[in-house]
Design a protein around this motif. Structure first.
Motif, PDB file in Angstrom:
ATOM      1  N   PHE A 263     -13.316  26.691 -12.676  1.00 20.41           N
ATOM      2  CA  PHE A 263     -12.157  27.306 -12.027  1.00 20.41           C
ATOM      3  C   PHE A 263     -12.355  28.811 -11.867  1.00 20.41           C
ATOM      4  N   GLY A 264     -13.580  29.198 -11.616  1.00 17.13           N
ATOM      5  CA  GLY A 264     -13.877  30.604 -11.368  1.00 17.13           C
ATOM      6  C   GLY A 264     -13.697  31.498 -12.577  1.00 17.13           C
ATOM      7  N   GLY A 265     -13.834  30.944 -13.769  1.00 14.98           N
ATOM      8  CA  GLY A 265     -13.703  31.737 -14.985  1.00 14.98           C
ATOM      9  C   GLY A 265     -12.268  32.013 -15.401  1.00 14.98           C
TER      10      GLY A 265
ATOM     11  N   ALA B  72      -3.761  30.794 -17.259  1.00 14.54           N
ATOM     12  CA  ALA B  72      -3.598  31.411 -15.937  1.00 14.54           C
ATOM     13  C   ALA B  72      -3.414  30.353 -14.859  1.00 14.54           C
ATOM     14  N   LEU B  73      -4.136  29.254 -14.975  1.00 17.85           N
ATOM     15  CA  LEU B  73      -4.032  28.194 -13.979  1.00 17.85           C
ATOM     16  C   LEU B  73      -2.680  27.492 -14.034  1.00 17.85           C
ATOM     17  N   VAL B  74      -2.184  27.235 -15.231  1.00 17.15           N
ATOM     18  CA  VAL B  74      -0.872  26.597 -15.365  1.00 17.15           C
ATOM     19  C   VAL B  74       0.209  27.527 -14.822  1.00 17.15           C
ATOM     20  N   LYS B  75       0.093  28.813 -15.089  1.00 22.55           N
ATOM     21  CA  LYS B  75       1.060  29.786 -14.558  1.00 22.55           C
ATOM     22  C   LYS B  75       1.090  29.760 -13.038  1.00 22.55           C
TER      23      LYS B  75
ATOM     24  N   GLN C 243     -10.027  30.607 -23.261  1.00 27.26           N
ATOM     25  CA  GLN C 243     -11.332  30.112 -22.824  1.00 27.26           C
ATOM     26  C   GLN C 243     -11.446  30.079 -21.300  1.00 27.26           C
ATOM     27  N   PRO C 244     -12.345  30.870 -20.738  1.00 26.23           N
ATOM     28  CA  PRO C 244     -12.533  30.818 -19.288  1.00 26.23           C
ATOM     29  C   PRO C 244     -13.242  29.517 -18.907  1.00 26.23           C
TER      30      PRO C 244
ATOM     31  N   ALA D 233     -13.385  13.786 -19.944  1.00 23.05           N
ATOM     32  CA  ALA D 233     -13.243  12.687 -20.903  1.00 23.05           C
ATOM     33  C   ALA D 233     -14.095  11.484 -20.494  1.00 23.05           C
ATOM     34  N   LEU D 234     -14.338  11.343 -19.205  1.00 18.80           N
ATOM     35  CA  LEU D 234     -15.146  10.233 -18.709  1.00 18.80           C
ATOM     36  C   LEU D 234     -16.639  10.567 -18.691  1.00 18.80           C
ATOM     37  N   GLY D 235     -16.985  11.725 -19.232  1.00 18.56           N
ATOM     38  CA  GLY D 235     -18.396  12.097 -19.338  1.00 18.56           C
ATOM     39  C   GLY D 235     -18.894  12.993 -18.214  1.00 18.56           C
ATOM     40  N   GLY D 236     -17.971  13.519 -17.428  1.00 13.88           N
ATOM     41  CA  GLY D 236     -18.355  14.411 -16.335  1.00 13.88           C
ATOM     42  C   GLY D 236     -18.833  15.757 -16.848  1.00 13.88           C
ATOM     43  N   PHE D 237     -19.405  16.508 -15.975  1.00 17.58           N
ATOM     44  CA  PHE D 237     -19.885  17.839 -16.311  1.00 17.58           C
ATOM     45  C   PHE D 237     -18.869  18.885 -15.897  1.00 17.58           C
ATOM     46  N   ALA D 238     -18.866  19.991 -16.632  1.00 17.30           N
ATOM     47  CA  ALA D 238     -17.969  21.101 -16.306  1.00 17.30           C
ATOM     48  C   ALA D 238     -18.460  21.716 -15.082  1.00 17.30           C
TER      49      ALA D 238
END
Length: 129
Positions: free
Chosen positions: A99-101, A106-109, A94-95, A124-129
């Motif tokens: 995080f720029g898609g 990839a980010l964990v790597k 899932q992009p 989890a606190l209701g923020g937006f992506a």
């Protein structure tokens, strides 16, 4: 009593369910649980392919840390993803627009697991992506 035990095991963090008696993540159990080979698991965690085939290398701090990060993130999304297999699919494919898609894998790597944990906390606190 049996039901209570089942509930407590179900609610424990995913990473704990893969720990061996020495407190290390059991690579074989993780690979089997997700239906992957050790090579596929290594690739997913951003490790060299051979790393998980050698016991001494699979137990190093770097390897254990990378596996722990992967499992902690998957554990956080398992409930809303619909299960650990779906959470793994999300992790790998899932992009994320924030995080720029790039995918979580990839980010964990790239050593950005902390940023993903912060992002998941924000969501989890209701923020937006």
């Amino acid at each position: 009593m049996r039901q209570a035990l089942k509930i407590s095991v179900h609610n424990e963090p995913l990473v704990l369910s893969y720990m061996d008696r020495a407190g290390k993540i059991a690579v074989d159990q993780v690979a089997d649980s997700f239906g992957m080979s050790k090579a596929q698991l290594a690739q997913t965690a951003g490790l060299a392919r051979e790393t998980l085939y050698r016991l001494e290398r699979s137990r190093t701090a770097k390897t254990q840390s990378r596996l722990r990060e992967m499992l902690e993130i998957i554990s956080r999304v398992t409930e809303w993803a619909g299960g650990k297999e779906q959470a793994m699919a999300w992790y790998r494919a899932q992009p994320l627009p924030a995080f720029g898609g790039r995918t979580v894998e990839a980010l964990v790597k790239d050593g950005k697991a902390a940023a993903i944990r912060d992002y998941l906390d924000h969501m989890a606190l209701g923020g937006f992506a």
